[in-house]
Design a protein around this motif. Structure first.
Motif, PDB file in Angstrom:
ATOM      1  N   GLY A 576       0.592  -1.055   0.146  1.00 50.10           N
ATOM      2  CA  GLY A 576       0.348   0.266  -0.321  1.00 50.10           C
ATOM      3  C   GLY A 576       1.128   1.524   0.000  1.00 50.10           C
ATOM      4  N   ARG A 577       1.970   1.255  -0.101  1.00 48.78           N
ATOM      5  CA  ARG A 577       3.041   2.900   0.119  1.00 48.78           C
ATOM      6  C   ARG A 577       2.577   3.153  -1.645  1.00 48.78           C
ATOM      7  NH1 ARG A 577       7.170   4.241   2.458  1.00 48.78           N
ATOM      8  NH2 ARG A 577       7.215   2.867   4.887  1.00 48.78           N
ATOM      9  N   SER A 578       2.747   4.646  -0.935  1.00 45.09           N
ATOM     10  CA  SER A 578       2.422   5.567  -2.490  1.00 45.09           C
ATOM     11  C   SER A 578       2.869   7.330  -1.464  1.00 45.09           C
ATOM     12  CB  SER A 578       1.399   5.652  -2.912  1.00 45.09           C
ATOM     13  OG  SER A 578       0.145   6.124  -2.041  1.00 45.09           O
ATOM     14  N   ARG A 579       3.386   7.846  -2.290  1.00 42.41           N
ATOM     15  CA  ARG A 579       3.986   9.046  -2.274  1.00 42.41           C
ATOM     16  C   ARG A 579       3.063   9.493  -1.380  1.00 42.41           C
ATOM     17  NH1 ARG A 579       5.810  12.691  -6.223  1.00 42.41           N
ATOM     18  NH2 ARG A 579       6.206  15.123  -5.435  1.00 42.41           N
ATOM     19  N   GLN A 580       1.408   9.774  -1.497  1.00 44.22           N
ATOM     20  CA  GLN A 580       0.769  10.094  -0.621  1.00 44.22           C
ATOM     21  C   GLN A 580       0.734   9.463   1.037  1.00 44.22           C
ATOM     22  OE1 GLN A 580       0.180   8.891  -3.645  1.00 44.22           O
ATOM     23  NE2 GLN A 580      -0.156  10.494  -4.769  1.00 44.22           N
ATOM     24  N   THR A 581       1.144   8.021   0.930  1.00 44.17           N
ATOM     25  CA  THR A 581       1.215   7.328   2.359  1.00 44.17           C
ATOM     26  C   THR A 581       2.329   7.449   3.340  1.00 44.17           C
ATOM     27  OG1 THR A 581       1.928   5.703   1.795  1.00 44.17           O
ATOM     28  CG2 THR A 581      -0.372   5.936   2.245  1.00 44.17           C
ATOM     29  N   GLU A 582       3.590   8.979   2.770  1.00 50.86           N
ATOM     30  CA  GLU A 582       4.706   7.984   3.048  1.00 50.86           C
ATOM     31  C   GLU A 582       4.950   9.768   3.739  1.00 50.86           C
ATOM     32  OE1 GLU A 582       8.112   6.563   1.158  1.00 50.86           O
ATOM     33  OE2 GLU A 582       7.329   7.904  -0.667  1.00 50.86           O
ATOM     34  N   ASP A 583       4.740  10.751   4.730  1.00 49.32           N
ATOM     35  CA  ASP A 583       4.465  12.131   5.191  1.00 49.32           C
ATOM     36  C   ASP A 583       5.942  11.385   6.631  1.00 49.32           C
ATOM     37  OD1 ASP A 583       4.956  14.726   4.775  1.00 49.32           O
ATOM     38  OD2 ASP A 583       2.475  14.343   5.158  1.00 49.32           O
ATOM     39  N   PHE A 584       5.668  13.302   6.696  1.00 53.97           N
ATOM     40  CA  PHE A 584       6.131  13.116   8.355  1.00 53.97           C
ATOM     41  C   PHE A 584       5.261  13.720   9.473  1.00 53.97           C
ATOM     42  CE2 PHE A 584      10.088  14.986   5.598  1.00 53.97           C
ATOM     43  CZ  PHE A 584      11.002  13.754   6.587  1.00 53.97           C
ATOM     44  N   PHE A 585       5.281  13.430  10.671  1.00 56.47           N
ATOM     45  CA  PHE A 585       4.592  13.833  11.634  1.00 56.47           C
ATOM     46  C   PHE A 585       4.170  15.161  11.543  1.00 56.47           C
ATOM     47  CE2 PHE A 585       3.082  10.399  14.834  1.00 56.47           C
ATOM     48  CZ  PHE A 585       2.434   9.636  13.813  1.00 56.47           C
ATOM     49  N   PRO A 586       3.480  15.817  11.854  1.00 49.81           N
ATOM     50  CA  PRO A 586       2.905  17.160  12.029  1.00 49.81           C
ATOM     51  C   PRO A 586       4.171  18.439  12.284  1.00 49.81           C
ATOM     52  CG  PRO A 586       1.099  16.339  11.942  1.00 49.81           C
ATOM     53  CD  PRO A 586       2.224  15.587  12.206  1.00 49.81           C
ATOM     54  N   TYR A 587       4.786  17.919  13.703  1.00 50.19           N
ATOM     55  CA  TYR A 587       5.797  18.592  14.166  1.00 50.19           C
ATOM     56  C   TYR A 587       7.012  18.988  13.546  1.00 50.19           C
ATOM     57  CZ  TYR A 587       9.872  15.322  15.361  1.00 50.19           C
ATOM     58  OH  TYR A 587      10.213  14.373  15.012  1.00 50.19           O
ATOM     59  N   MET A 588       7.416  18.098  12.757  1.00 51.88           N
ATOM     60  CA  MET A 588       8.376  18.927  11.511  1.00 51.88           C
ATOM     61  C   MET A 588       8.382  19.926  10.540  1.00 51.88           C
ATOM     62  SD  MET A 588      11.275  15.723  12.193  1.00 51.88           S
ATOM     63  CE  MET A 588      11.988  15.816  10.594  1.00 51.88           C
ATOM     64  N   TYR A 589       6.934  19.814  10.191  1.00 53.08           N
ATOM     65  CA  TYR A 589       6.353  21.559   9.764  1.00 53.08           C
ATOM     66  C   TYR A 589       6.799  23.053  10.977  1.00 53.08           C
ATOM     67  CZ  TYR A 589       5.501  18.157   6.129  1.00 53.08           C
ATOM     68  OH  TYR A 589       6.288  16.733   5.336  1.00 53.08           O
ATOM     69  N   MET A 590       7.034  22.329  11.843  1.00 57.69           N
ATOM     70  CA  MET A 590       6.532  23.453  13.281  1.00 57.69           C
ATOM     71  C   MET A 590       7.978  23.760  13.738  1.00 57.69           C
ATOM     72  SD  MET A 590       3.792  21.584  14.771  1.00 57.69           S
ATOM     73  CE  MET A 590       3.586  22.169  16.562  1.00 57.69           C
ATOM     74  N   PRO A 591       8.332  25.077  13.421  1.00 59.83           N
ATOM     75  CA  PRO A 591       9.379  25.610  14.877  1.00 59.83           C
ATOM     76  C   PRO A 591       9.532  24.336  15.807  1.00 59.83           C
ATOM     77  CG  PRO A 591       8.521  26.951  13.892  1.00 59.83           C
ATOM     78  CD  PRO A 591       7.864  26.059  13.575  1.00 59.83           C
ATOM     79  N   GLY A 592      10.492  24.211  15.899  1.00 56.00           N
ATOM     80  CA  GLY A 592      11.160  23.155  17.560  1.00 56.00           C
ATOM     81  C   GLY A 592      11.585  21.404  16.516  1.00 56.00           C
ATOM     82  N   ALA A 593      11.404  21.459  15.103  1.00 55.99           N
ATOM     83  CA  ALA A 593      12.197  20.519  14.700  1.00 55.99           C
ATOM     84  C   ALA A 593      13.427  19.551  14.965  1.00 55.99           C
ATOM     85  CB  ALA A 593      11.062  20.369  13.453  1.00 55.99           C
TER      86      ALA A 593
END
Lengths: 671, 253
Positions: A576-593
């Protein structure tokens, strides 16, 4: 076969109790270890098409436990054991993933005459597997089930043949004899009750925690695998192995000689401890940090972790040691950002927010919250998880599934309180070393690969640019591109030559291909090689040729690494892996990552100049990560829309036999 | 293989078959447990009350520091690779035994089992064929000639050390023992008491060392000695990271 291989792999079906063998030569093109294990998983679990690969605890999950050709040959650092299967640890889906461990189990497997053991099916009652040279038996584990990992090993040692006291005598095994004890890979009570955090243990302090494969042992009713052997391993050039070792040992001050250090078999590094805790050996020097604020308690707590069968990385409580004040970090971090944040960090967050406690939103029963920070609390936590009592039942499922049960998943994930980089896996370093972070999403969690951290750090002599130019000569086949090592994360440069650029894709690809072949398949400890500041890549090929006699160039071995990495990708695509399923948890897009940086930080190229930057304010941009995926997929020969390998890529890598399976499933990448 | 002239310990040729037919006249000294040199053990090893023969002492001895040992067993691989051309700890003439998973506490968790090149070599004394001998051409090293060993196992039975330092080779049906790398065909260096020993050179912890004076023979203290380098400044892996953390915080502010 060439030197280093024993030529055969054990195949055990716990459902039917059948024991057979697999010819190693069939998988030699994948090198060994994880490469072979991945190909075997494909052949036995994926290719037949009879399993949807959703549930890691399904008896159809296949568990290859593999060793590389360099193990038990005298080559240092190459005796690690690789384990792979559909992982119960990853979230929200069970992903194909791997872990590995050092110690002496892998080398003993080779000395018994085997390149690995593949476990299938599920026993109807607890069992252990007893390997004595060429004899393989499935034994009743009724008396062992429920025992801790040390007691279990002692019992098995007595049963297998430790008839004399330790260190006093040789004992005979068939026509051979040995002074060694059997080496045992096993689970503790936490693995028996299928905690998704459970770690495989060997010896008194060695663990494989990534992937939660110990829970797969538990699901198969498999308590342990014991092995002892007395055979010889044929090598191509025995003198060459020793010459290579002596060459590597010429580095001044490379290796510690102080009393009390310890190594895996037969390593040079001595980065373990002959501690009086852990029964005389630690997982690595790190483990003493991890469980309590008092060192004495910390050692004892880590010993308890090992006995229960849990790696302390999963239960990291040392928030204060690895934390840094980050400007702009969300208030929930209270001005502190931990570098490694798993179960311990999340519990601490819930406690300080007043959410966790007796009778609170999350009832802490049976944990003695008034003893927080004490050894007694740690032990109670382990016991609750092992027995799934009270809050322990939720925690045994890992942070994300526990949060889901408590109705806090979305809230805590989006706020950054669930600080788990990707796939629900315990955070471990990642930023500012973004190649590590990217490996989290492209794989299925922690790659545990430190290879670029020191080499891209602030040089002790010469300019940073000169240092990176030297480094770029070593990263075969992606040479002479120093922008691979540019960690610019803001503005136009981030997209042009920085962390969202095609240059960065090359660095990530190099690390994945290198790791796939040299660390996972040739089984070199990643704390041992690569040494990109000194010995690599010459050292790797010196050892490889001396053992196997093969003349593969380093670029050739990297191509095998890419082949293994692509096969791994194909397995993930099938479930089931695809481009859409591989992503970071939200904190990686926030200051403090980002956490704190060691080695003087990372190189940043901006406005025509290089500088070293600790990058405490680094965090990721969603569009940038998406653009990075496009570059990375293109470099790997995966299609842009899904990240699925194309026919041409598969055929070019010698993986043509996977084409039909992917095509029939509608998951072959478009050309 | 280079065969040296043997002066001491040479006996008339006896085949394994002859030996087994007539029976061993040797009493295993292994029951002694800890080797005590001199007349006591010699008398036990020789049933006839004759004066024990004396042997020229070896000019080389490997001593060790069991606190320094990493337990990596690199020396065992080096030994089997250099002598036999294969990797096999069971064929190593040095044995490093780690007590995991029996969990004995440091520093007793590792036993270093190294041939002592005994001043009174009972293995030489009791060998019925002279295959086990004192090599006077190579610093009086106590050796076993693989071409003359009949595989009777007397030297193994006789060795007073536990575990025994003479090692059985099931692939060749002979006994082997440490020769200080006098005859190590896969070792690219000159061996022997005046040369280099693979185990000593390969040891990453420098826990093995060649010395030329006979160590104290009465117990293990003559061999298990302090080889540790001066302690480094108080800086370990843990406070290394702590230091970096502190530096990072300063620089980040």
């Amino acid at each position: 076969m060439t030197g280093g291989y024993t030529g055969k792999i054990i195949r055990v079906n716990l459902t039917t109790k059948e024991v057979g063998t697999i010819d190693t030569a069939k998988y030699e093109e994948f090198g060994g270890g994880y490469g072979m294990g991945t190909a075997i998983f494909w052949d036995l679990a994926v290719s037949p098409g009879e399993w949807d690969m959703k549930d890691a605890y399904d008896p159809r999950n296949v568990l290859p436990i593999m060793v590389g050709p360099l193990a038990a040959t005298g080559v240092p650092g190459a005796g690690r054991t690789s384990v792979c299967s559909l992982s119960p640890e990853t979230f929200p889906t069970c992903e194909f993933w791997r872990g590995n461990l050092g110690g002496r189990f892998g080398t003993m497997m080779k000395l018994a005459g085997w390149d690995g053991v593949v476990v299938e099916g599920k026993a109807d009652k607890p069992v252990w597997i007893n390997i004595i040279n060429d004899q393989v038996k499935i034994e009743d584990a009724k008396e062992l089930w429920g025992l801790d990992t040390w007691e279990t090993q002692n019992r098995i040692t007595s049963m297998v043949g430790g008839k004399t006291r330790y260190g006093e005598e040789w004992y005979e095994i068939g026509s051979g004899s040995t002074t060694a004890r059997p080496e045992i890979l096993l689970i503790g009570p936490i693995g028996e009750t299928k905690s998704r955090l459970a770690a495989l243990i060997t010896g008194s302090g060695v663990s494989a925690r990534i992937g939660g494969h110990a829970a797969v042992f538990g699901s198969k009713n498999l308590k342990a695998i014991s092995v002892i052997g007395t055979n010889s391993i044929q090598v191509s050039d025995p003198k060459g192995i020793l010459e290579a070792r002596l060459h590597q040992m010429q580095s001044p001050g490379s290796f510690p000689t102080q009393p009390g250090a310890a190594s895996c078999m037969p390593c040079l590094k001595g980065d373990r401890r002959r501690s009086n805790y852990y029964g005389g050996e630690t997982m690595c020097a790190c483990q003493g940090w991890l469980s309590s604020h008092k060192m004495s308690d910390s050692d004892r707590a880590a010993e308890a972790l090992i006995k229960y069968g849990l790696s302390s990385w999963s239960a990291h409580f040392h928030v204060d040691m690895f934390s840094q004040n980050i400007p702009g970090a969300p208030a929930l971090f209270r001005g502190k950002v931990p570098t490694d944040s798993g179960l311990g960090w999340y519990l601490q967050y819930l406690k300080q927010e007043g959410l966790l406690g007796p009778g609170k939103e999350i009832d802490s029963d049976p944990l003695p919250m008034d003893q927080w920070g004490e050894l007694s609390f740690r032990q109670a936590l382990l016991d609750a998880v092992a027995n799934r009592t009270g809050i322990g039942d939720a925690l045994a499922e890992g942070c994300c599934r526990a949060a889901e049960k408590w109705g806090r998943l979305e809230k805590d994930r989006d706020s950054g309180a669930l600080r788990l980089t990707a796939w629900g896996a315990t955070a471990h370093w990642t930023m500012p070393w973004v190649e590590w972070a990217y490996a989290y999403i492209l794989g299925a969690g922690d790659p545990a690969w430190h290879g670029f951290m020191a080499p891209v750090g602030k040089p002790s002599e010469g300019t940073l640019e000169q240092s990176l130019e030297k480094l770029s000569k070593r990263t075969i086949p992606y040479t002479d591109d120093i922008f691979m090592f540019n960690y610019a994360w803001k503005g136009e440069e981030a997209w042009k030559t920085g962390i969202y650029s095609p240059h960065k894709a090359k660095q990530v690809a190099w690390s994945r291909h290198y790791s796939s072949f040299w660390n996972e398949s040739m089984a070199f400890c990643e704390m041992f090689l690569p040494e990109l500041g000194s010995h690599s890549p010459e050292m790797e090929t010196m050892y490889y040729k001396a053992v196997t006699g093969k003349d593969d160039s380093f670029a050739g071995t990297m191509r095998i690494g890419q082949k293994i990495w692509t096969l791994e990708r194909a397995i993930r695509v099938m479930h089931g892996r695809s481009r859409q399923t591989e992503d970071f948890f939200p904190y990686m897009y926030m200051p403090g990552a980002s956490g704190f940086a060691i080695y003087g930080g990372v190189p940043v190229y901006e406005k025509g100049k290089w500088r070293s930057d600790l990058a405490p304010d680094m965090y990721l941009d969603r569009k940038g990560v998406d653009d990075f995926k496009t570059h990375f997929y293109a470099l790997e020969g995966w299609d842009k829309e899904h990240g699925w390998p194309t026919r041409k890529t598969l055929e070019d890598l010698g993986l043509g036999r996977m084409v039909k399976t992917l095509r029939d499933s509608g998951k072959l990448g478009a050309a | 293989m280079t065969k040296s002239k043997k002066v001491e310990g040479k006996k008339e040729s006896v085949s394994r078959r002859d030996f087994l037919k007539t029976g061993s006249t040797v009493i295993a000294a292994g029951a002694l447990g800890v080797y005590a040199s001199g007349s006591t053990s010699t008398a036990l090893a020789n049933p006839d009350p004759v004066e024990a023969p004396s042997y020229a002492p070896s000019t080389g001895y490997i001593v060790w520091d069991s606190r320094l040992c990493l337990g990596c067993q690199s020396c065992m691989y080096a030994c089997s690779l250099t002598h036999e051309g294969v990797a096999n700890p069971s064929l190593s003439r040095i044995q490093i035994i780690r007590d995991a998973p029996s969990f004995t506490k440091y520093p007793y968790d590792i036993t270093m089992s190294v041939c002592r090149q005994c001043v009174t070599p009972i293995c030489v004394q009791n060998c019925p064929t002279g295959a086990c001998y004192v090599d006077t051409e190579n610093g009086n090293v106590r050796r076993i000639d693989p071409n003359e060993c009949i595989g009777c196992g007397t030297c193994i039975e006789s060795c007073p050390q536990r575990p025994h330092r003479t090692v059985w080779n099931p692939e060749k049906d002979i006994s082997m023992k440490c020769d200080l790398c006098v005859d190590a065909p896969y070792w690219g260096r000159e061996g022997g008491p005046n040369g280099y020993q693979a185990c000593v050179e390969i040891c990453p912890a420098k826990a093995l060392k060649l010395v030329h004076e006979p160590p104290l023979q009465t117990d293990v203290t003559g061999y298990d000695v302090d080889l540790a380098p001066p302690p480094p400044p108080p800086r370990n892996f843990m406070n290394f990271f702590q230091q970096n953390s502190d530096d990072s915080k300063k620089k980040g502010e």
